[in-house]
Design an enzyme around this catalytic site. Structure first.
Site, mmCIF file in Angstrom:
data_model
loop_
_atom_site.group_PDB
_atom_site.id
_atom_site.type_symbol
_atom_site.label_atom_id
_atom_site.label_comp_id
_atom_site.label_asym_id
_atom_site.label_seq_id
_atom_site.Cartn_x
_atom_site.Cartn_y
_atom_site.Cartn_z
ATOM 1 N N GLY A 239 0.756 -1.305 -0.088
ATOM 2 C CA GLY A 239 -0.056 -0.146 0.161
ATOM 3 C C GLY A 239 0.807 1.264 -0.076
ATOM 4 O O GLY A 239 2.045 1.281 -0.461
ATOM 5 N N SER A 240 0.251 2.400 0.527
ATOM 6 C CA SER A 240 0.986 3.710 0.284
ATOM 7 C C SER A 240 2.095 3.894 1.234
ATOM 8 O O SER A 240 3.054 4.991 0.887
ATOM 9 C CB SER A 240 -0.009 4.780 0.698
ATOM 10 O OG SER A 240 -1.344 4.789 -0.281
ATOM 11 N N THR A 241 2.671 2.734 2.116
ATOM 12 C CA THR A 241 3.900 3.086 2.768
ATOM 13 C C THR A 241 4.972 3.124 1.666
ATOM 14 O O THR A 241 6.079 3.606 1.960
ATOM 15 C CB THR A 241 3.930 2.059 3.837
ATOM 16 O OG1 THR A 241 3.838 0.784 3.498
ATOM 17 C CG2 THR A 241 3.061 2.430 5.013
ATOM 18 N N PHE A 242 4.672 2.523 0.617
ATOM 19 C CA PHE A 242 5.697 2.004 -0.491
ATOM 20 C C PHE A 242 6.083 3.462 -1.207
ATOM 21 O O PHE A 242 7.135 3.765 -1.711
ATOM 22 C CB PHE A 242 5.060 0.956 -1.516
ATOM 23 C CG PHE A 242 6.079 0.518 -2.186
ATOM 24 C CD1 PHE A 242 6.729 -0.650 -1.974
ATOM 25 C CD2 PHE A 242 6.230 0.796 -3.640
ATOM 26 C CE1 PHE A 242 8.029 -1.055 -2.684
ATOM 27 C CE2 PHE A 242 7.294 0.102 -4.535
ATOM 28 C CZ PHE A 242 8.044 -0.721 -4.072
ATOM 29 N N LYS A 243 5.037 4.185 -0.913
ATOM 30 C CA LYS A 243 5.418 5.578 -1.582
ATOM 31 C C LYS A 243 6.590 6.392 -1.257
ATOM 32 O O LYS A 243 7.238 7.127 -1.831
ATOM 33 C CB LYS A 243 4.369 6.467 -1.543
ATOM 34 C CG LYS A 243 2.867 5.954 -2.234
ATOM 35 C CD LYS A 243 1.656 6.836 -1.959
ATOM 36 C CE LYS A 243 0.240 6.244 -2.803
ATOM 37 N NZ LYS A 243 -0.913 7.001 -2.219
#
Length: 727
Positions: free
Chosen positions: A315-319
């Site tokens: 999810g967005s932690t990968f951003k």
């Protein structure tokens, strides 16, 4: 008469012949035995040794497992097995019986101490007759009896009740990173050797086990030691001790927070890691469901070490890593505008949408896109980076391959990066799968000024007999995916997701420390349909990857919680924050990291005060909520830093230079960012040593400086300063 004597002679001759033949056979047998030394294929010397040479095994002590500070996590301790002697043959004095004489009374007494009904105990004890066993045991209920419990049973003074002493693996901390530590036990009731069955206990079983010794001596036919006989002793080699990188205090903070959230929100799964980004040490790690290593209660719910062996879409932690790549390539302009909401990939009918059903927030800056966790912002950034360039960063950050942490069955994850739509979804954390350890490793590059540190859990192996270090793990740089400057800028941008009112990480702000990080809400595949789960608001993996203090991170805390039972009005970040905040806050204080003032991002932009009088400039800046630092004794402002239009952090210094003589301020306690502002405005040649905050400057405060003059500034982290004070 002659006939009778003749018959007697014949009979005597036959008997003589028979005895002669037997004597011949015996003599042949005797000679054969003397020559070969064997009877029926068995060596007589070996059989004699069995009869007259006695011995027993000297068990090696299994190595202990310690935390990073030497506190025990697992060790061998004495345990006892309950034994009841039933045979009356062992009793020589009826007044002092050595066997069970009253099964009913004995059963009633034992039922108070072991987990077995009186009737079952009685059934075992009340066996009589020729087929009655010599002694009986009581299965698992009669094993692993503590020393104290053994003494209490002895006080009952029960004839025929005795104990067999043996070693038992003991885990004094209970549920404590159980899937990492694992457990050790005897393979079966006949075995005397403790064997690792899971986790570190299993992976390093050969190191922990050691080697048994033995003792042998000559005895008489009854087994008693013969006078003046020599003992032959082979001493045991105790197993080596293992020191982990775990810190008992930090692990306890984590276990307590996880247990509380599990009790309140009843999620399907949880995991959490605390790491030191400067070394790669894992200070704490745990998961739910978990188990107690002493009795293995709860183990059937989950045998797998989720953090090492399982993969998921982050999810967005990968951003965080996507942003770092864009910053490193010079493709991220925080003030550049884009249209949020929806993004169409060529030949793909369904657009990429921002999480608010594709409505977006209108035309906003890319920094605001990061704060809102806009998928569309990152889709646009991929266009700026290019497919191949971003693909290289995925590899540089260590995704798609094991970290090499040294634990079994480590998963690789899978980079889904073939078709254009997969490449766009990967940049915002969907499709591609990772492990929590890969995420921790990649985050260390951002936290540690570009140096990505390989995670590890084994600190050292020590021989307890000599106290010598057999093997030691040193911090290892796994790569340098981004520069120091890019890492610092990325941390600053990620900090705004926590400090900005629009930021998705606002719930993760701490009272005493600045936090930089990224939250995530990842979709979960449904095994039944093969599609993502939908419908309920909790059908996601909610997570947060945060580091603190933001300008010089000492810790990374990563928390993931799958499908928690949220109450009305709650969002997925609530249970995640309930783990992250107390763990990060308490751990930093425990490590003596100096608390900071709470810092938030100002929404207002800095005014342009160039060419204004010093008095007017001060008034304008104070109106914007900042107190300026003035360089020089002139009356008019010639330069300012940060420049007009920039958004600033509460507590951040605004430096203005005047047209008069320039004197250097006292910069003790300043951040490196503020020192760079002064050097930039005065054109000084800056030389920086260390990290953290200013403790020394080569030019004294109030001294007049000239352009091109050298300025050396020494920085130390709060932890280093505290250590120096203690010394």
């Amino acid at each position: 008469m002659m006939k009778k004597r003749s018959s007697m002679n014949i009979g005597a001759a036959i008997l003589f012949g028979i005895f002669g033949l037997l004597f011949f056979i015996i003599m042949v047998r005797f000679v054969t035995i003397q020559v070969t030394g064997e009877v029926e294929g068995k060596a007589l010397t070996a059989e004699a040794a069995k009869k007259y040479i006695k011995g027993h095994i000297l068990e090696a002590k299994r190595g202990s497992i310690y935390d990073n500070n030497g506190d025990v996590i697992a060790e061998d301790t004495s345990a006892y097995t309950l034994v009841a002697i039933l045979s009356p043959k062992v009793t020589t004095d009826p007044k002092k019986p050595k066997h069970v004489t009253d099964p009913d009374k004995t059963a009633e007494a034992l039922a108070k101490y072991i987990d077995m009904d009186k009737s079952e105990i009685y059934k075992k004890l009340d066996q009589k007759g020729e087929k009655a066993p010599y002694q009986v045991e009581f299965g698992s209920a009669g094993r692993d009896i503590s020393h104290q419990q053994m003494l209490e049973i002895k006080e009952e003074d029960l004839p025929g009740i005795t104990f067999r002493k043996e070693s038992k693996r003991f885990y004094p901390n209970g549920t404590f990173s159980s899937h990492l530590i694992g457990f050790a036990q005897k393979k079966d009731e006949e075995s005397s050797e403790t064997t690792g069955m899971m986790g570190v206990e299993k992976s390093f079983n050969d190191i922990l086990s050691g080697k048994n010794g033995s003792v042998q001596y000559k005895s008489d036919v009854w087994g008693y030691l013969l006078p003046n006989s020599e003992e032959h002793v082979t001493p045991p080699k105790d197993g080596d001790d293992i020191y982990l990188t775990l810190d008992k205090k930090v692990q306890t903070f984590l276990e307590e927070a996880m247990s509380q959230v599990e009790k309140e929100y009843k999620p399907k799964k949880m995991f959490a890691i605390v790491s030191d980004p400067k070394t790669g040490k894992i200070l704490a790690m745990t998961q739910r469901p978990t188990f107690h290593p002493d009795d293995r209660e709860g183990l059937l719910n989950n045998w797998t070490n989720t953090i090492v062996e399982e993969t998921f879409e982050p999810g967005s932690t990968f951003k965080s890593y996507s942003l770092a790549a864009a910053v490193n390539e010079g493709k991220f302009n925080p003030n550049e505008l884009y249209e949020s909401g929806k993004y169409y990939v060529d030949k793909v009918p369904q657009p990429i949408k921002d999480y608010n059903y594709g409505n977006g927030w209108g035309t906003i800056t890319y920094l605001e896109g990061v704060q809102h966790s806009s998928n569309v912002a990152f889709a646009n950034l991929l266009d700026k980076l290019g497919f191949e360039t971003f693909g290289n960063y995925l590899n540089d950050f260590g995704f798609g391959k094991p970290t090499g942490v040294g634990l079994p069955n480590e998963a690789e994850g899978s980079i889904l990066y073939h078709y254009p739509i997969e490449k766009y979804t990967t940049i915002f954390g969907q499709g591609t799968t990772v492990t929590p350890l890969q995420m921790i490793q990649a985050e260390s590059a951002i936290a540690n000024d570009g140096k990505m540190m390989k995670p590890y859990v084994i600190s050292k192996v020590v021989d307890p007999n000599t106290n010598k270090v057999v093997k030691e793990t040193k911090p290892e740089v796994a790569g340098n995916p981004i520069t120091k400057e890019s890492a610092q800028k990325t941390r600053e941008y990620l900090e705004t997701t926590v400090t900005s009112p629009e930021g998705t990480g606002a719930r993760f702000a701490l009272d005493d420390y600045r936090v930089s990080g990224k939250s995530g809400t990842a979709q979960i595949p449904d095994p039944a349909t093969g599609r993502y789960k939908s419908g309920a608001t909790n059908n996601y993996l909610f997570s947060f990857m945060g580091m603190a203090p933001a300008d010089d991170p000492e810790l990374i805390v990563y928390v993931g919680i799958q499908e928690p039972q949220l109450k009305e009005g709650e969002i997925g970040s609530d249970p995640v924050a309930a783990v992250f905040k107390p763990v990060m806050q308490n751990s930093l204080k425990y490590l003596n990291i100096k608390p900071q003032e709470k810092v938030t991002l100002k929404k207002s932009s800095l005014p342009d005060v160039k060419d204004l009088s010093v008095k007017e400039a001060k008034a304008e800046l104070e109106k914007a909520g900042v107190e300026p630092i003035i360089l020089g004794k002139g009356s008019t402002v010639t330069k300012q830093s940060p420049p007009s239009g920039d958004k600033i952090l509460e507590g951040e210094r605004v430096i203005i230079r005047t047209d008069g003589e320039t004197t250097l301020p006292d910069m003790t306690g300043w951040s490196i960012r503020d020192v760079f502002k002064v050097a930039g405005l005065t054109d000084l040649k800056l030389k920086v040593e260390g990290n953290g905050y200013v403790v020394k400057q080569s030019i004294k405060a109030g001294t007049k400086v000239k352009e091109g003059q050298a300025l050396e500034v020494t920085f130390k982290t709060p932890q280093e300063q505290m250590k120096k004070k203690k010394e």
